[in-house]
Motif scaffolding. Sequence first.
Motif, PDB file in Angstrom:
ATOM      1  N   ASN A 184       9.245  14.398 -40.371  1.00  0.00           N
ATOM      2  CA  ASN A 184       8.895  15.768 -40.767  1.00  0.00           C
ATOM      3  C   ASN A 184      10.111  16.592 -41.194  1.00  0.00           C
ATOM      4  N   GLY A 185      11.265  15.975 -41.256  1.00  0.00           N
ATOM      5  CA  GLY A 185      12.462  16.678 -41.703  1.00  0.00           C
ATOM      6  C   GLY A 185      13.132  17.518 -40.640  1.00  0.00           C
ATOM      7  N   GLN A 186      12.722  17.387 -39.389  1.00  0.00           N
ATOM      8  CA  GLN A 186      13.334  18.146 -38.287  1.00  0.00           C
ATOM      9  C   GLN A 186      14.437  17.280 -37.656  1.00  0.00           C
ATOM     10  N   PHE A 187      15.531  17.155 -38.382  1.00  0.00           N
ATOM     11  CA  PHE A 187      16.545  16.170 -38.005  1.00  0.00           C
ATOM     12  C   PHE A 187      17.343  16.587 -36.769  1.00  0.00           C
ATOM     13  N   GLU A 188      17.575  17.871 -36.590  1.00  0.00           N
ATOM     14  CA  GLU A 188      18.299  18.312 -35.394  1.00  0.00           C
ATOM     15  C   GLU A 188      17.482  18.019 -34.142  1.00  0.00           C
ATOM     16  N   SER A 189      16.193  18.321 -34.181  1.00  0.00           N
ATOM     17  CA  SER A 189      15.320  18.028 -33.037  1.00  0.00           C
ATOM     18  C   SER A 189      15.233  16.522 -32.791  1.00  0.00           C
ATOM     19  N   ALA A 190      15.204  15.749 -33.862  1.00  0.00           N
ATOM     20  CA  ALA A 190      15.134  14.296 -33.723  1.00  0.00           C
ATOM     21  C   ALA A 190      16.383  13.756 -33.040  1.00  0.00           C
ATOM     22  N   ALA A 191      17.550  14.253 -33.439  1.00  0.00           N
ATOM     23  CA  ALA A 191      18.793  13.789 -32.836  1.00  0.00           C
ATOM     24  C   ALA A 191      18.872  14.172 -31.367  1.00  0.00           C
ATOM     25  N   ILE A 192      18.461  15.390 -31.039  1.00  0.00           N
ATOM     26  CA  ILE A 192      18.473  15.821 -29.640  1.00  0.00           C
ATOM     27  C   ILE A 192      17.533  14.963 -28.806  1.00  0.00           C
ATOM     28  N   ALA A 193      16.381  14.609 -29.366  1.00  0.00           N
ATOM     29  CA  ALA A 193      15.424  13.774 -28.639  1.00  0.00           C
ATOM     30  C   ALA A 193      16.019  12.411 -28.296  1.00  0.00           C
ATOM     31  N   ILE A 194      16.841  11.866 -29.169  1.00  0.00           N
ATOM     32  CA  ILE A 194      17.477  10.577 -28.895  1.00  0.00           C
ATOM     33  C   ILE A 194      18.459  10.709 -27.733  1.00  0.00           C
ATOM     34  N   PHE A 195      19.180  11.822 -27.674  1.00  0.00           N
ATOM     35  CA  PHE A 195      20.077  12.048 -26.542  1.00  0.00           C
ATOM     36  C   PHE A 195      19.294  12.228 -25.242  1.00  0.00           C
ATOM     37  N   VAL A 196      18.141  12.895 -25.317  1.00  0.00           N
ATOM     38  CA  VAL A 196      17.293  13.037 -24.123  1.00  0.00           C
ATOM     39  C   VAL A 196      16.800  11.666 -23.662  1.00  0.00           C
ATOM     40  N   ALA A 197      16.416  10.819 -24.616  1.00  0.00           N
ATOM     41  CA  ALA A 197      15.991   9.467 -24.272  1.00  0.00           C
ATOM     42  C   ALA A 197      17.117   8.701 -23.590  1.00  0.00           C
ATOM     43  N   MET A 198      18.335   8.899 -24.061  1.00  0.00           N
ATOM     44  CA  MET A 198      19.483   8.223 -23.448  1.00  0.00           C
ATOM     45  C   MET A 198      19.679   8.691 -22.009  1.00  0.00           C
ATOM     46  N   LEU A 199      19.518   9.977 -21.752  1.00  0.00           N
ATOM     47  CA  LEU A 199      19.646  10.506 -20.406  1.00  0.00           C
ATOM     48  C   LEU A 199      18.581   9.920 -19.483  1.00  0.00           C
ATOM     49  N   LEU A 200      17.337   9.897 -19.930  1.00  0.00           N
ATOM     50  CA  LEU A 200      16.245   9.363 -19.112  1.00  0.00           C
ATOM     51  C   LEU A 200      16.407   7.861 -18.891  1.00  0.00           C
ATOM     52  N   ASP A 201      16.909   7.174 -19.907  1.00  0.00           N
ATOM     53  CA  ASP A 201      17.124   5.733 -19.763  1.00  0.00           C
ATOM     54  C   ASP A 201      18.208   5.441 -18.730  1.00  0.00           C
ATOM     55  N   GLY A 202      19.188   6.310 -18.633  1.00  0.00           N
ATOM     56  CA  GLY A 202      20.224   6.114 -17.633  1.00  0.00           C
ATOM     57  C   GLY A 202      19.746   6.395 -16.225  1.00  0.00           C
ATOM     58  N   LEU A 203      18.641   7.124 -16.098  1.00  0.00           N
ATOM     59  CA  LEU A 203      18.139   7.478 -14.768  1.00  0.00           C
ATOM     60  C   LEU A 203      17.140   6.477 -14.217  1.00  0.00           C
ATOM     61  N   ASP A 204      16.365   5.833 -15.081  1.00  0.00           N
ATOM     62  CA  ASP A 204      15.282   4.998 -14.558  1.00  0.00           C
ATOM     63  C   ASP A 204      15.789   3.831 -13.717  1.00  0.00           C
ATOM     64  N   GLY A 205      16.848   3.169 -14.186  1.00  0.00           N
ATOM     65  CA  GLY A 205      17.389   2.059 -13.411  1.00  0.00           C
ATOM     66  C   GLY A 205      18.001   2.502 -12.098  1.00  0.00           C
ATOM     67  N   ARG A 206      18.710   3.634 -12.134  1.00  0.00           N
ATOM     68  CA  ARG A 206      19.327   4.141 -10.901  1.00  0.00           C
ATOM     69  C   ARG A 206      18.266   4.578  -9.895  1.00  0.00           C
ATOM     70  N   VAL A 207      17.214   5.207 -10.387  1.00  0.00           N
ATOM     71  CA  VAL A 207      16.118   5.602  -9.490  1.00  0.00           C
ATOM     72  C   VAL A 207      15.466   4.372  -8.879  1.00  0.00           C
ATOM     73  N   ALA A 208      15.277   3.321  -9.679  1.00  0.00           N
ATOM     74  CA  ALA A 208      14.657   2.096  -9.160  1.00  0.00           C
ATOM     75  C   ALA A 208      15.518   1.459  -8.077  1.00  0.00           C
ATOM     76  N   ARG A 209      16.836   1.471  -8.282  1.00  0.00           N
ATOM     77  CA  ARG A 209      17.713   0.879  -7.268  1.00  0.00           C
ATOM     78  C   ARG A 209      17.781   1.741  -6.015  1.00  0.00           C
ATOM     79  N   MET A 210      17.803   3.052  -6.188  1.00  0.00           N
ATOM     80  CA  MET A 210      17.873   3.946  -5.037  1.00  0.00           C
ATOM     81  C   MET A 210      16.611   3.881  -4.194  1.00  0.00           C
TER      82      MET A 210
END
Length: 260
Positions: free
Chosen positions: A55-81
């Motif tokens: 849809n041409g919302q490139f700034e929002s798209a880029a931010i969403a990828i960073f949010v995905a990276m943050l959540l991806d870093g948490l799921d494994g740590r939460v599973a181990r904890m």
Amino acid sequence: MNDQPQEPVTEPEKGAEQAASASSPHRRRGVYLLPNLFTTGALFSGFYAIVAGMNGQFESAAIAIFVAMLLDGLDGRVARMTNTQSQFGAEYDSLSDMVSFGVAPALVAYNWALGDIGKLGFFAAFIYAAGGALRLARFNTQIGSVDKRYFIGLPSPAAAATVAGLVWVCSEYSVDVAGWEYPIALFVALAGVLMVSNTLYYSFKDVDFRGKVPFWILAVIVLCLGIISISTSVSLWALFLCYSLSGPLLWVWRRSRQRA
């Protein structure tokens, strides 16, 4: 009718029956909710990035990828904890990573700039997406057999952040990328190649986050957070760009020492 007396069931036999019943597949069905919620959030963010890029919302798209990276870093740590690791969670996480860090950055970059140069832009985006798929497949087959201090090849979240960071910076500051499509295509393709290379990247897995550290380290972290808050897009892109370059620079340094 059988008139023979029934043999009493002994306690060990009862225990065996109960154990067999407890290990029945019908009782073990289901998945752990908490870590998979984070994985689902990362998958949603990656899918949102794809739609926003279309849809041409490139700034929002880029931010969403960073949010995905943050959540991806948490799921494994939460599973181990919470001691909720599972084979399902590992496979689900890999599929989520492919969408968020393989397909999403490639499509966002293609819709943003690479589509203007035709087949070459398509090829560069595909090289990145294929590199992400191969990187994840190789990582899954090497778990437990390589030095945990290093990643072999650029991790897909870092590659995604490097590409998405460029899109975020240029979109936020309204940078006109007309005439820069070919260098951008090379940049995206190189990120894909680094993912499947044998270049070593420090994993930070040997850092003890629960142990004590000198006070100055905490002060440096606070300073870094302050710098990131001034210009989040530029700071994050510079951070992951430096990390992406650290592998080749470390390789060159090691080769020079071997020749010396």
